[in-house]
Design a protein around this motif. Structure first.
Motif, PDB file in Angstrom:
ATOM      1  N   GLY A  79     145.037 -14.616  35.031  1.00  0.00           N
ATOM      2  CA  GLY A  79     145.750 -15.814  35.464  1.00  0.00           C
ATOM      3  C   GLY A  79     146.781 -15.434  36.512  1.00  0.00           C
ATOM      4  N   ASP A  80     147.972 -15.974  36.399  1.00  0.00           N
ATOM      5  CA  ASP A  80     149.177 -15.596  37.149  1.00  0.00           C
ATOM      6  C   ASP A  80     149.233 -16.058  38.595  1.00  0.00           C
ATOM      7  N   PHE A  81     148.093 -16.096  39.330  1.00  0.00           N
ATOM      8  CA  PHE A  81     148.191 -16.254  40.779  1.00  0.00           C
ATOM      9  C   PHE A  81     148.072 -17.702  41.229  1.00  0.00           C
ATOM     10  N   HIS A  82     147.856 -18.627  40.298  1.00  0.00           N
ATOM     11  CA  HIS A  82     147.838 -20.064  40.584  1.00  0.00           C
ATOM     12  C   HIS A  82     146.660 -20.458  41.474  1.00  0.00           C
ATOM     13  N   LEU A  83     145.624 -19.640  41.482  1.00  0.00           N
ATOM     14  CA  LEU A  83     144.377 -20.029  42.152  1.00  0.00           C
ATOM     15  C   LEU A  83     143.210 -19.629  41.263  1.00  0.00           C
ATOM     16  N   GLY A  84     142.109 -20.369  41.392  1.00  0.00           N
ATOM     17  CA  GLY A  84     140.902 -20.037  40.652  1.00  0.00           C
ATOM     18  C   GLY A  84     140.049 -19.096  41.482  1.00  0.00           C
ATOM     19  N   ALA A  85     139.422 -18.110  40.835  1.00  0.00           N
ATOM     20  CA  ALA A  85     138.563 -17.178  41.557  1.00  0.00           C
ATOM     21  C   ALA A  85     137.553 -16.602  40.578  1.00  0.00           C
ATOM     22  N   LEU A  86     136.554 -15.921  41.153  1.00  0.00           N
ATOM     23  CA  LEU A  86     135.503 -15.319  40.337  1.00  0.00           C
ATOM     24  C   LEU A  86     134.853 -14.210  41.134  1.00  0.00           C
ATOM     25  N   GLY A  87     134.549 -13.104  40.474  1.00  0.00           N
ATOM     26  CA  GLY A  87     133.913 -12.007  41.194  1.00  0.00           C
ATOM     27  C   GLY A  87     133.504 -10.895  40.253  1.00  0.00           C
ATOM     28  N   VAL A  88     133.292  -9.722  40.850  1.00  0.00           N
ATOM     29  CA  VAL A  88     132.995  -8.532  40.062  1.00  0.00           C
ATOM     30  C   VAL A  88     134.040  -7.472  40.401  1.00  0.00           C
ATOM     31  N   ILE A  89     134.238  -6.549  39.481  1.00  0.00           N
ATOM     32  CA  ILE A  89     135.123  -5.417  39.765  1.00  0.00           C
ATOM     33  C   ILE A  89     134.247  -4.169  39.866  1.00  0.00           C
ATOM     34  N   PRO A  90     134.188  -3.579  41.084  1.00  0.00           N
ATOM     35  CA  PRO A  90     133.394  -2.357  41.228  1.00  0.00           C
ATOM     36  C   PRO A  90     134.077  -1.181  40.526  1.00  0.00           C
ATOM     37  N   GLU A  91     133.283  -0.185  40.204  1.00  0.00           N
ATOM     38  CA  GLU A  91     133.787   1.030  39.541  1.00  0.00           C
ATOM     39  C   GLU A  91     135.028   1.573  40.260  1.00  0.00           C
ATOM     40  N   GLU A 115     138.446  -0.159  45.230  1.00  0.00           N
ATOM     41  CA  GLU A 115     138.729  -0.072  46.660  1.00  0.00           C
ATOM     42  C   GLU A 115     137.480   0.279  47.466  1.00  0.00           C
ATOM     43  N   ASP A 116     136.357   0.483  46.775  1.00  0.00           N
ATOM     44  CA  ASP A 116     135.093   0.763  47.463  1.00  0.00           C
ATOM     45  C   ASP A 116     134.016  -0.196  46.948  1.00  0.00           C
ATOM     46  N   PRO A 117     133.784  -1.294  47.691  1.00  0.00           N
ATOM     47  CA  PRO A 117     132.865  -2.333  47.201  1.00  0.00           C
ATOM     48  C   PRO A 117     131.419  -1.875  47.116  1.00  0.00           C
ATOM     49  N   THR A 118     131.090  -0.660  47.619  1.00  0.00           N
ATOM     50  CA  THR A 118     129.706  -0.200  47.516  1.00  0.00           C
ATOM     51  C   THR A 118     129.442   0.472  46.169  1.00  0.00           C
ATOM     52  N   THR A 119     130.490   0.714  45.369  1.00  0.00           N
ATOM     53  CA  THR A 119     130.263   1.316  44.047  1.00  0.00           C
ATOM     54  C   THR A 119     129.780   0.226  43.086  1.00  0.00           C
ATOM     55  N   PRO A 120     129.032   0.598  42.028  1.00  0.00           N
ATOM     56  CA  PRO A 120     128.427  -0.414  41.158  1.00  0.00           C
ATOM     57  C   PRO A 120     129.472  -1.230  40.386  1.00  0.00           C
ATOM     58  N   PRO A 121     129.193  -2.519  40.181  1.00  0.00           N
ATOM     59  CA  PRO A 121     130.136  -3.362  39.436  1.00  0.00           C
ATOM     60  C   PRO A 121     130.167  -2.968  37.964  1.00  0.00           C
ATOM     61  N   VAL A 122     131.395  -2.921  37.382  1.00  0.00           N
ATOM     62  CA  VAL A 122     131.495  -2.587  35.952  1.00  0.00           C
ATOM     63  C   VAL A 122     131.873  -3.801  35.107  1.00  0.00           C
ATOM     64  N   ALA A 123     132.442  -4.822  35.721  1.00  0.00           N
ATOM     65  CA  ALA A 123     132.864  -5.985  34.929  1.00  0.00           C
ATOM     66  C   ALA A 123     132.821  -7.229  35.798  1.00  0.00           C
ATOM     67  N   THR A 124     132.688  -8.378  35.140  1.00  0.00           N
ATOM     68  CA  THR A 124     132.895  -9.665  35.792  1.00  0.00           C
ATOM     69  C   THR A 124     134.385  -9.969  35.679  1.00  0.00           C
ATOM     70  N   GLU A 125     134.979 -10.559  36.713  1.00  0.00           N
ATOM     71  CA  GLU A 125     136.359 -11.036  36.573  1.00  0.00           C
ATOM     72  C   GLU A 125     136.401 -12.538  36.851  1.00  0.00           C
ATOM     73  N   ILE A 126     137.037 -13.280  35.955  1.00  0.00           N
ATOM     74  CA  ILE A 126     137.234 -14.712  36.150  1.00  0.00           C
ATOM     75  C   ILE A 126     138.734 -14.972  36.171  1.00  0.00           C
ATOM     76  N   VAL A 127     139.205 -15.634  37.228  1.00  0.00           N
ATOM     77  CA  VAL A 127     140.631 -15.944  37.371  1.00  0.00           C
ATOM     78  C   VAL A 127     140.781 -17.450  37.215  1.00  0.00           C
ATOM     79  N   SER A 128     141.656 -17.861  36.297  1.00  0.00           N
ATOM     80  CA  SER A 128     141.891 -19.292  36.116  1.00  0.00           C
ATOM     81  C   SER A 128     143.003 -19.758  37.040  1.00  0.00           C
ATOM     82  N   THR A 129     142.805 -20.941  37.642  1.00  0.00           N
ATOM     83  CA  THR A 129     143.913 -21.536  38.372  1.00  0.00           C
ATOM     84  C   THR A 129     144.999 -21.941  37.371  1.00  0.00           C
ATOM     85  N   SER A 130     146.132 -22.414  37.881  1.00  0.00           N
ATOM     86  CA  SER A 130     147.234 -22.800  36.996  1.00  0.00           C
ATOM     87  C   SER A 130     146.978 -24.153  36.350  1.00  0.00           C
TER      88      SER A 130
END
Ligand code: FE
Ligand code: CA
Length: 527
Positions: free
Chosen positions: A414-426, A429-444
């Motif tokens: 949460g915290d950032f007052h915007l909704g978002a969704l993505g993956v977190i790579p291993e 800072e290097d988006p070519t590394t394999p994703p290890v988790a889904t991240e879901i950010v809730s808006t406020s």
């Protein structure tokens, strides 16, 4: 109350007293005090709540208050006996557990009842009684048995409900959803001055001590939309910064929010007051705080289907790395200071606890519930919010290493007052590394995203390799339906927070298939 209910109540009371509750407000074998004279007719003005379900129990909460905005609740110092009842039906024809808890002035006349001996995986109804007055009825449920494989878990998560920024139309709609659980990720209250230009200016002052934190929480808890949302589902809560002080870190007062003049000792006194009032106002299955120390990290299991790891990203973290001094609230590039190996977000003890818990989780889905955005999210140019995990890159890498081998990790933020969704790579800072988790950010729920930054932040985040969705314009919450093979996600947004009611709609829907953290878009199908 008929004779049978009364006898069942005596039995329930004996059970509660025999088990103890560890909550500080249900004391074993303490003689019950009389109901104090002079209580107001309406003594449940802050509503009822439940939380942290287990297969055989759930925590029930209320606070006895006459005046929510008064620092002591306006009912004096005397303890108050509070009867509680749990029924298998909404009409309370079948009361299955009951007892009496004592609400003490030391904890602002709150009760935290551990209602035990319940059956797994079913709904219950609960209510309280003081003297001849009965509270509103709350609905709650137990978790499935430890070895069970339930078909589904439906939960919503939310964060950031600055009361003066807007009406809680999101809570009105949340209360009407079909859910098992609500997870709240922090910024439940805000430590700030009243703003006469706001939608709902505060009537309570910027909190600094026990009395003023209680008044601020009283102002929040008195809202009927928030009460409806609590009364409908059990909640699982963690905090962020504003429950104490904006952008605070462990024993460092937050900067840029007017609290930076406090000495360490003064700040810890404030933190102790804030933590105590946090405990007083929520249905938490934790021991009450001891001074400025309050362990709230814990886990909630949903059979073998899902496990929720509830983290504390404030109490133990290293101070934020210095940002660019020409920018507000600690924004800046990631510096060598931020990359220091010794820095922590969770603290060593919580990290160890989490590592052990993740090693032995049997769950098909593992939800990391925590307050701040974890994935890489520069929001303007190469400027980062150094309060997020971006400002703690070494600690973030350690946490992601702990997630290796864990079934279907899902980070909710949460915290950032915007909704978002993505993956977190291993390596985030290097988006070519394999994703290890889904991240879901809730808006406020209601807190503003700065209007001047909306366009630039949305454009930038939309272009980041690790995010698939962003919406900084709308307030709302996220719903998640977990089943063995998939996770269905909906970003639910309200049209307005400028008036007390609003429609809600699904802004985006996504599915994550077990074994692959990458979310795929799904048609929203109208409302
Ligand atoms: Fe916030
Ligand atoms: Ca925050």
């Amino acid at each position: 109350m008929d004779r049978r209910t009364f006898l069942a109540g005596l039995l329930g009371g004996a059970v509660a007293a025999g088990c103890g509750s560890g909550s500080g407000s249900t004391r074993a074998r303490r003689p019950l005090p009389p109901v104090p004279a002079g209580l107001p007719a309406d003594r449940f003005v802050l509503g009822v709540a439940s939380g942290d379900p287990r297969p055989d129990s759930v925590i029930l909460w209320t606070r006895i208050v006459a005046d929510p905005l008064s620092g002591d609740g306006g009912i004096g110092k005397a303890p108050v006996p509070v009867r509680w009842e749990v029924a298998a039906d909404e009409g309370f024809g079948r009361v299955v557990r009951s007892g009496t808890a004592v609400a003490d002035a030391a904890l602002a006349h709150s009760v935290h009842v551990d209602a035990r001996g319940l059956a797994p995986d079913r709904w219950y109804w609960y209510r309280f009684r003081v003297g001849d007055r009965t509270s509103p009825v709350g609905r709650t449920r137990t978790a499935p048995a430890a070895g069970a494989r339930p078909d589904r878990l439906r939960f919503a998560f939310a964060s950031c409900q600055n009361r003066q920024d807007g009406h809680w139309t999101a809570h009105r709609n949340l209360a009407a959803e079909d859910l098992d659980l609500v997870v709240f990720l922090g910024d439940y209250i805000y430590d700030e001055d009243p703003d006469p230009a706001a939608v709902r200016p505060y009537r309570s002052a910027d909190p600094v001590d026990l009395a003023t934190y209680r008044a601020r929480w009283g102002e929040y808890k008195a809202d009927p939309a928030l009460q409806a949302s609590h009364a409908r589902f059990p909640w699982v809560c963690t905090w962020d910064d504003h429950e104490v002080s904006g952008n605070y870190a462990a024993d460092h007062a937050g900067e840029d929010y007017g609290d930076d003049g406090l000495s360490r000792k003064e700040f810890l006194a404030r933190r102790a007051a804030a933590y105590r009032v946090y405990y007083e106002n929520l249905p938490l299955r934790v021991d009450p705080p001891r001074g400025a120390d309050f362990r709230i990290h814990r886990e909630v299991a949903w059979g073998r289907l899902a496990r929720v790891f509830v983290l504390d990203t404030r109490q133990y973290r290293s101070d934020q790395a210095a940002g660019d001094p020409s920018l507000p609230a600690g924004a800046g590039p990631i510096t060598d200071e931020a990359r220091d190996e010794g820095r922590t977000m969770l603290g060593r003890a919580q990290e160890r606890w989490l590592g052990r818990a993740l090693d032995r989780t049997p769950a098909a889905w593992n939800v990391i519930a925590q307050s701040v955005v974890m994935g890489r999210m520069p929001f303007v140019g190469s400027l980062y919010n150094l309060d997020q995990w971006d400002g703690y890159p070494v600690a973030r890498r350690r946490l992601l290493a702990q997630l290796r081998g864990v079934n279907n990790p899902v980070v909710i933020s949460g915290d950032f007052h915007l909704g978002a969704l993505g993956v977190i790579p291993e390596d985030p800072e290097d988006p070519t590394t394999p994703p290890v988790a889904t991240e879901i950010v809730s808006t406020s729920i209601s807190s503003d995203f700065p209007a001047a930054l909306t366009d630039v932040a949305e454009t930038q985040i939309r272009g980041l390799p690790n995010f698939r969705y962003v919406n900084a314009r709308r307030r709302g919450y996220v719903t998640c339906e977990v089943s063995a093979g998939r996770l269905d996600i909906e970003h639910r947004v309200v049209d307005t927070t400028a008036s007390p009611t609003s429609d809600v709609r699904t802004d985006a829907a996504w599915t994550v298939t077990a074994g692959d953290p990458e979310p795929r878009p799904r048609p929203t199908g109208g409302a």
